[in-house]
Design a protein around this motif. Structure first.
Motif, PDB file in Angstrom:
ATOM      1  N   UNK A 492     -13.712  18.234 -14.041  1.00 20.56           N
ATOM      2  CA  UNK A 492     -14.095  19.472 -14.723  1.00 20.56           C
ATOM      3  C   UNK A 492     -12.808  20.247 -15.021  1.00 20.56           C
ATOM      4  N   UNK A 493     -12.871  21.208 -15.955  1.00 14.37           N
ATOM      5  CA  UNK A 493     -11.660  22.001 -16.234  1.00 14.37           C
ATOM      6  C   UNK A 493     -11.109  22.643 -14.959  1.00 14.37           C
ATOM      7  N   UNK A 494     -11.998  23.049 -14.104  1.00 15.42           N
ATOM      8  CA  UNK A 494     -11.548  23.683 -12.870  1.00 15.42           C
ATOM      9  C   UNK A 494     -10.818  22.676 -11.988  1.00 15.42           C
ATOM     10  N   UNK A 495     -11.362  21.467 -11.923  1.00 13.36           N
ATOM     11  CA  UNK A 495     -10.699  20.432 -11.122  1.00 13.36           C
ATOM     12  C   UNK A 495      -9.332  20.073 -11.708  1.00 13.36           C
ATOM     13  N   UNK A 496      -9.259  20.083 -13.028  1.00 13.49           N
ATOM     14  CA  UNK A 496      -7.965  19.818 -13.681  1.00 13.49           C
ATOM     15  C   UNK A 496      -6.913  20.811 -13.180  1.00 13.49           C
ATOM     16  N   UNK A 497      -7.331  22.053 -13.068  1.00 16.71           N
ATOM     17  CA  UNK A 497      -6.407  23.084 -12.574  1.00 16.71           C
ATOM     18  C   UNK A 497      -6.103  22.870 -11.099  1.00 16.71           C
ATOM     19  N   UNK A 498      -7.154  22.515 -10.354  1.00 13.67           N
ATOM     20  CA  UNK A 498      -6.985  22.361  -8.906  1.00 13.67           C
ATOM     21  C   UNK A 498      -5.962  21.279  -8.589  1.00 13.67           C
ATOM     22  N   UNK A 499      -5.953  20.241  -9.397  1.00 11.46           N
ATOM     23  CA  UNK A 499      -4.975  19.171  -9.199  1.00 11.46           C
ATOM     24  C   UNK A 499      -3.554  19.738  -9.193  1.00 11.46           C
ATOM     25  N   UNK A 500      -3.354  20.756  -9.998  1.00 12.91           N
ATOM     26  CA  UNK A 500      -2.000  21.312 -10.142  1.00 12.91           C
ATOM     27  C   UNK A 500      -1.559  22.143  -8.943  1.00 12.91           C
ATOM     28  N   UNK A 501      -2.513  22.490  -8.098  1.00 12.40           N
ATOM     29  CA  UNK A 501      -2.156  23.320  -6.933  1.00 12.40           C
ATOM     30  C   UNK A 501      -1.075  22.632  -6.094  1.00 12.40           C
ATOM     31  N   UNK A 502      -1.193  21.323  -5.969  1.00  8.09           N
ATOM     32  CA  UNK A 502      -0.203  20.598  -5.150  1.00  8.09           C
ATOM     33  C   UNK A 502       1.218  20.890  -5.607  1.00  8.09           C
ATOM     34  N   UNK A 503       1.397  20.971  -6.924  1.00 13.40           N
ATOM     35  CA  UNK A 503       2.724  21.270  -7.448  1.00 13.40           C
ATOM     36  C   UNK A 503       3.085  22.740  -7.343  1.00 13.40           C
ATOM     37  N   UNK A 504       2.071  23.584  -7.475  1.00  9.69           N
ATOM     38  CA  UNK A 504       2.338  25.026  -7.554  1.00  9.69           C
ATOM     39  C   UNK A 504       2.541  25.684  -6.195  1.00  9.69           C
ATOM     40  N   UNK A 505       1.829  25.146  -5.219  1.00 14.20           N
ATOM     41  CA  UNK A 505       1.784  25.851  -3.934  1.00 14.20           C
ATOM     42  C   UNK A 505       3.027  25.600  -3.094  1.00 14.20           C
ATOM     43  N   UNK A 506       3.625  26.675  -2.655  1.00 13.22           N
ATOM     44  CA  UNK A 506       4.806  26.594  -1.801  1.00 13.22           C
ATOM     45  C   UNK A 506       4.518  27.380  -0.537  1.00 13.22           C
ATOM     46  N   UNK A 507       4.787  26.806   0.596  1.00 21.65           N
ATOM     47  CA  UNK A 507       4.622  27.620   1.809  1.00 21.65           C
ATOM     48  C   UNK A 507       5.974  28.218   2.151  1.00 21.65           C
ATOM     49  N   UNK A 508       5.960  29.495   2.339  1.00 24.73           N
ATOM     50  CA  UNK A 508       7.216  30.242   2.468  1.00 24.73           C
ATOM     51  C   UNK A 508       7.358  30.765   3.883  1.00 24.73           C
ATOM     52  N   UNK A 509       8.478  30.496   4.454  1.00 28.94           N
ATOM     53  CA  UNK A 509       8.734  30.969   5.808  1.00 28.94           C
ATOM     54  C   UNK A 509       9.627  32.211   5.747  1.00 28.94           C
ATOM     55  N   UNK A 510       9.047  33.324   6.158  1.00 31.90           N
ATOM     56  CA  UNK A 510       9.769  34.597   6.053  1.00 31.90           C
ATOM     57  C   UNK A 510      11.076  34.581   6.831  1.00 31.90           C
ATOM     58  N   UNK A 511      11.120  33.843   7.923  1.00 34.61           N
ATOM     59  CA  UNK A 511      12.300  33.968   8.774  1.00 34.61           C
ATOM     60  C   UNK A 511      13.359  32.917   8.482  1.00 34.61           C
ATOM     61  N   UNK A 512      13.009  31.912   7.703  1.00 35.22           N
ATOM     62  CA  UNK A 512      14.058  30.934   7.439  1.00 35.22           C
ATOM     63  C   UNK A 512      14.886  31.367   6.241  1.00 35.22           C
ATOM     64  N   UNK A 513      16.038  30.772   6.134  1.00 40.07           N
ATOM     65  CA  UNK A 513      16.943  31.181   5.055  1.00 40.07           C
ATOM     66  C   UNK A 513      16.579  30.510   3.744  1.00 40.07           C
ATOM     67  N   UNK A 514      16.849  31.207   2.679  1.00 43.58           N
ATOM     68  CA  UNK A 514      16.690  30.594   1.374  1.00 43.58           C
ATOM     69  C   UNK A 514      18.053  30.515   0.717  1.00 43.58           C
ATOM     70  N   UNK A 515      18.143  29.638  -0.239  1.00 41.11           N
ATOM     71  CA  UNK A 515      19.414  29.483  -0.927  1.00 41.11           C
ATOM     72  C   UNK A 515      19.223  29.873  -2.383  1.00 41.11           C
ATOM     73  N   UNK A 516      20.070  30.766  -2.842  1.00 39.73           N
ATOM     74  CA  UNK A 516      20.034  31.140  -4.255  1.00 39.73           C
ATOM     75  C   UNK A 516      21.330  30.664  -4.893  1.00 39.73           C
TER      76      UNK A 516
END
Ligand code: ADP
Ligand code: MG
Length: 735
Positions: A492-516
């Protein structure tokens, strides 16, 4: 002034409430000693209403001078009143008491108001408070009322405006017969937000409806309503008076329209409600011209201070031609009943500003009050889904190419907050699009995933940033589900979008360092996740680039509640915290995650982005328009250097753009070209003179490219980065 006199003034004209806030005493009695002194030293006018006496003394004490322009309120009925009363009483057959009221109403605004609307000091539910009476009576051309919330500012001024509407007669020249023509005044009301304006007009309508005679004098409105709402709020009176309402907030619409309707208006009375929230720009561009062209205009401003030192502060503290009323909310007759609730929901600082009406500096606050108030706009989250509507409402140039992100923060007590932010490249503005809370009681992985799937389908975000904190396993769960859905047929169109969640979703750790990536030197910048998110949000708010709906009080309060608790002893880095635990910070975190996610993924700091912020005229050997592989590039560079007989060994670095494949390199170069970042033949011939020079001038480059596609762009600006996942995964340091 003698200290003893100062003490006397403080004792008799001021009072201190239970919170230690000293304010003017609305029922002050001036001792003879002071009267004598000020009469002698400052020619105090004493044959006037007691309100005017205290006002004059306060002004002398505050400024050493009194430049208030007013006509003073008479102390009592004029001579001969008694016989007039008897006459009225006899001819109209009404009791003497009523006749007195009528006569008084003809000279005293308070008496008029009481008579018309039935206020009475004997009625415990329907009476005018003493400070409201002073404001209704005051004839100063400049009146600024600084009071705590709910103290009845708007109510008092609404009454005053109605009084003016019916009782002011302006001389408008003569008619054909030579008779003087009088007309009611043009009154202009300006409020920062629509809701406030609606509130004032409703209040005035309710008041006028209490009196059929007054009601019949109003000619505007249809059916039950006494005013019109389009194109502007307007109430029209038979005597020619008009009361028009304007919302100033739209003055900061990105296209500069709105507020415009206010420009060029003339008015004999201007009322600014919640003035401290009206953008200074609107005050300068709209109000000042009115006052300059018609200096006789009466100007009334009421507000609760919001924690900045703007025009409102100036009018209250530095202008001896303004009468200032300063009263905290503790003067409300039923303060005892509401104070506990008020204290519970306030921080120390917000209580002092909003209820004690004190000008506090928000030193600890991470987000300055002014930025937050400027970020609030007249729209709701319900209105954001329709692009056309959003465009009209906010005056956006374009809604195309919007880049969106969802931020997710969760907490065992507060539940889960989802916040959706969009960046609109043409307008260079960030807009809050949606806010959803899944309460703690409903907290379950299933419920959570359903919400995310829905929001993902609704908004089709480019990125989803979630606090890793509690949700680690859920994040893995949903990614897995999204992957497995990939293989499904007939999605379904909704499932098509849901598939993309794997690529879009990032789990972010507030206390770890990020690199810019430093966009100029390409060097790595390391930061803690939390600090990055906060600093990023601060920068965008400070630049006035974020807008959110005025009715989102949760986000507003959380902005205010967020403070620098202390600083790390070694690094001097701020430690963030909340002033009031109850107000929380979860929506704010979700917001900061969405905003930060976008910047990490799409800005020039991400390292994913092409380099749009620098003048892009590198001294590269002229390149053919056709595609050249990196191998060809280095070969030609090598040949060229050989021709120039470079001494010694020669090292040439091969540049592989993107992930390393030739296919990707080709696509990226294509993209450079499309965006005009790749020198083609035509451009080359134009820039040849620059190329020839040994050293190019940075300044010249900046000037040449400023405002063009290749030029400088503010750092908080985004452009779609190459899509993730297409050429294999790029590493995020903060995963
Ligand atoms: N003298 C009064 N008698 C009855 N109600 C009043 C009076 N003054 C104010 N109110 C009511 O109290 C509430 C708060 O007044 P408002 O003028 O909106 O406060 P502010 O503008 O100072 O926040 C409103 O509902 C208003 O109608
Ligand atoms: Mg108000």
């Amino acid at each position: 002034m003698h200290p003893k006199l100062r003490k006397l003034i403080e004792k008799h004209l001021y009072t201190t409430n239970e919170y230690g806030v000293e304010h003017q005493d609305p029922s002050a009695k001036v001792p003879d000693e002071l009267l004598t002194y000020f009469k002698r030293e400052h020619s105090l006018k004493t044959d006037v209403h007691k309100t005017c006496i205290t006002c004059q003394i306060r002004q002398f004490q505050k400024y050493g001078s009194n430049r208030i322009k007013c006509s003073y309120i008479p102390r009592k009925l004029p001579d001969g009143a008694a016989s007039k009363i008897a006459e009225i009483s006899k001819s109209t057959n009404i009791p003497k008491e009523q006749a007195t009221k009528i006569l008084k109403a003809s000279i005293d605004p308070v008496a008029w108001t009481e008579l018309m609307f039935g206020f009475s000091d004997k009625d415990p539910k329907w009476f005018l408070r003493n400070y409201q009476k002073e404001q209704i009576r005051c004839t100063s051309k400049r009146l600024v009322v600084r009071e705590g919330r709910r103290s009845g500012k708007t109510f008092a001024i609404a009454l005053k405006l109605i009084y003016y509407a019916f009782n002011t007669k302006l001389d408008r020249g003569r008619d054909a017969q030579g008779n003087t023509v009088y007309m009611g005044p043009a009154i202009m009301i300006v409020t920062p937000y629509q809701a406030q304006l609606t509130n004032i007009f409703e209040e005035m309508e309710k008041l006028v409806k209490r009196n059929v005679e007054l009601k019949s004098e109003i000619t505007s409105g249809t059916g039950d309503s006494l005013y019109i709402k389009t194109p502007t709020y307007k109430m029209v009176f038979r005597n020619g008076c008009t009361i028009q309402g304007f919302v100033s907030g739209i003055g900061i619409r990105s296209d500069g329209s709105g507020g415009g309707t206010m420009r060029g208006q003339s008015a004999s009375i201007v009322y600014l409600d919640e003035m401290d929230m009206i953008p200074e720009e609107v005050l300068d561009k709209v109000i000042n011209p009115i006052l300059a062209t018609t200096p006789e205009t009466i100007l009334i401003a009421t507000s609760t201070p919001i924690g900045k030192k703007g025009k409102f502060h100036e009018w209250c503290s530095n202008r001896d031609d303004f009468r200032e009323d300063f009263l905290p909310s503790s003067v409300i007759p039923h303060w005892e009943e509401i104070k506990e609730e008020v204290l519970r929901d306030s921080t120390q600082e917000s209580f002092m500003a909003e209820y004690m009406a004190v000008f506090v500096e928000d030193l600890k606050g991470v987000f300055k009050k002014e930025w937050v108030y400027n970020a609030r706009l007249d729209y709701t989250y319900d209105e954001t889904y329709n692009d056309g509507h959003l465009k009209r409402k906010l005056g956006l140039k374009s809604t195309s190419n919007c880049i969106k992100a969802i931020g997710i923060d969760w907490n065992k007590n507060a539940g889960t907050e989802f916040y959706v932010v969009g960046f609109y490249p043409q307008d260079r503005i960030w807009i809050g699009l949606d806010a959803v809370n899944v309460p703690h009681s409903e907290f379950s992985a299933k419920r959570w995933i359903r919400e995310l799937v829905d929001l993902n389908h609704k908004w089709k975000p480019d990125h989803i940033y979630a606090d890793e904190g509690y949700g680690h396993t859920i994040i893995e769960d949903i990614k897995y589900q999204s992957y497995t859905l990939r293989a499904k047929k007939d999605k379904t169109p909704k499932e098509e979008e849901t598939v993309l969640i794997a690529d879009r979703l990032v789990s972010f750790n507030f206390s770890s360092n990020i690199k810019l990536k430093d966009p100029i030197t390409n060097a790595d910048i390391k930061k803690s996740g939390k600090h990055f998110l906060v600093e990023n949000a601060v920068r965008i708010l400070q630049d006035g680039l974020f807008k959110f709906p005025v009715d989102d009080l949760i986000l507003k309060d959380q902005f205010f509640n967020y403070i620098v608790e202390k600083r790390n002893k070694q690094t001097n880095k701020p430690v963030y915290g909340k002033q009031n635990e109850k107000v929380g910070d979860h929506r704010l975190d979700a917001f900061m995650l969405a905003l930060g996610g976008l910047v990490l993924e799409e800005s020039i700091y991400s390292g994913n982005q092409m380099t749009p912020s620098m003048p892009t005229f590198h001294k590269i050997e002229a390149l053919k328009v056709a595609y050249r592989s990196p191998n060809d590039e280095i070969k030609s560079l090598y040949d060229q250097k050989k021709q120039q007989a470079n001494p010694g060994a020669l090292n040439i670095l091969k540049i592989m753009r993107g992930g390393g494949s030739e296919e990707e390199d080709r696509m990226i170069k294509e993209k450079y070209k499309q965006q005009g970042l790749w020198p083609d033949d035509r451009k080359r011939s134009r820039s040849r003179s620059i190329n020839k020079e040994e050293e190019f001038s940075l300044l010249e480059g900046i000037n040449t490219y400023q405002g063009t596609q290749q030029g400088m762009q503010p750092i908080s600006e985004l452009k779609h980065a190459p899509k993730r996942g297409r050429f294999g995964r790029k590493k995020r340091s903060w995963r």
